[in-house]
Design an enzyme around this catalytic site. Structure first.
Site, short mmCIF file in Angstrom:
data_model
loop_
_atom_site.label_atom_id
_atom_site.label_comp_id
_atom_site.label_asym_id
_atom_site.label_seq_id
_atom_site.Cartn_x
_atom_site.Cartn_y
_atom_site.Cartn_z
N ASP A 53 44.63 30.85 40.00
CA ASP A 53 45.80 31.43 40.73
C ASP A 53 46.27 30.70 41.77
OD1 ASP A 53 45.04 33.79 39.32
OD2 ASP A 53 43.69 34.57 40.80
N TYR A 81 32.16 28.23 42.43
CA TYR A 81 33.37 28.80 43.33
C TYR A 81 32.63 28.90 44.59
CZ TYR A 81 36.14 29.93 39.10
OH TYR A 81 36.74 29.80 37.90
N ASP A 95 43.05 40.89 46.47
CA ASP A 95 42.78 39.76 47.31
C ASP A 95 43.89 39.67 48.73
OD1 ASP A 95 45.56 39.23 46.41
OD2 ASP A 95 44.78 38.07 44.90
N ARG A 194 37.67 37.50 42.49
CA ARG A 194 38.29 38.71 43.11
C ARG A 194 37.74 40.01 42.80
NH1 ARG A 194 44.35 38.10 41.38
NH2 ARG A 194 43.51 37.50 39.61
#
Length: 304
Positions: A53, A81, A95, A194
């Site tokens: 993203d 991550y 988010d 997310r």
């Protein structure tokens, strides 16, 4: 894998087939990064694995020319991550870029302890069922889910099975706007961080959303270069090096190499289960082959 460096000002010096591991900056789409690499490499045949993203940063694996075809065969399912979750509010996009949908009371936030956070996260380790974020790139009736959300439509996606092999809490910080939780995650392809933020907030009863996201690993790829660094010195991994480091290697003789180049089956060749990288006597990567009974047959041929 040993990287090769070429002068971006001299496109003819850049290898025809290889991989660039980009450290994607925040604010750019993966598509924009690919366009930048296309210009630097002097080729239009560029593709990437695992979209990030715009708000996310970190490892984006980009293939050049014939290496784009190898992307689908590489072991890129596992990713890592680092992220920050803000507990205390849910948003329309899960988010920080979305509008606040719910906000927790000070009393509810005060009841959220580090021990409760750790206990809640335990339930998200292993194989879990996850509903992707509504602003994901998943297509719904031919249109991306995030496009429908931005057009004001309500999108409900089906749950999917994903695997979270590691979900660690690195730090917990209380602030006026909520509780920030720094996490580090190893997960399977298709996992939405997310959604992990959203679901942790839901589990704790205070809402939650993602405020920062950085991908640190895609498969075996960890060392990435910024676009600014690549402008100065174009660093890439030759396709032959990546193939040799990813798959078992077979060095064919001249006769076998001629057959491999045209995708012919090879009789009497005992290969390991799965795919094997086939090389000619000069060290050129030719194809991926796998065993089929008494024969070895091509999965993909990368030369003509």
């Amino acid at each position: 894998m040993t990287p090769t460096t070429s002068d971006p000002q001299n496109h003819s010096s850049i290898v025809a087939d290889g991989f660039v591991v980009v450290d994607k900056p925040a604010g750019l789409t993966s598509h924009t990064v690919v366009a930048r690499i296309r210009r630097l490499a002097g080729t239009r045949k560029v593709g990437h694995a695992g979209t990030l993203d715009p708000m996310a940063t970190g490892v984006l694996v980009v293939g050049l020319n014939r290496a784009t075809r190898l992307l689908g065969h590489l072991q890129l399912a596992d990713k890592s991550y680092d992220a920050t979750i803000l507990l205390g509010a849910s948003t329309s996009t899960d988010d920080a870029e979305g509008e606040t949908v719910t906000a927790a009371s000070p009393e509810a936030l005060a009841a959220v302890t580090v021990e409760r956070i750790e206990a809640a996260i335990t339930g998200f380790r292993g194989e879990i069922s996850q509903v992707p974020s509504a602003v994901s790139a998943i297509k719904v009736d031919g249109k991306r889910a995030y496009e429908r959300v931005r057009a004001g439509e309500e999108v409900v996606l089906k749950s999917r099975s994903v695997t979270i092999s590691r979900y660690d809490v690195l730090d917990v910080r209380r602030a006026a706007d909520g509780i920030s939780v720094d996490i580090s995650v190893d997960c399977s392809s298709g996992t939405y961080i997310r959604a992990l933020a959203r679901d942790l907030g839901t589990e704790l009863g205070v809402g939650g959303h993602l405020t920062a996201l950085r991908r640190t690993r895609v498969g075996a790829f960890t060392t990435a270069h910024t676009l600014e660094e690549l402008e100065e010195s174009f660093v890439f991994l030759p396709i032959a090096d990546v193939a040799a480091d990813t798959f078992p290697r077979y060095d064919a003789d001249a006769e076998q190499a001629a057959a491999i180049r045209t995708g012919r089956p090879l009789p009497g060749l005992k290969l390991e289960a799965g795919q094997t990288a086939m090389f000619d006597p000069t060290g050129t990567f030719l194809a991926l082959y796998e065993p089929h009974g008494p024969l070895a047959k091509p999965t993909a041929v990368f030369v003509s």
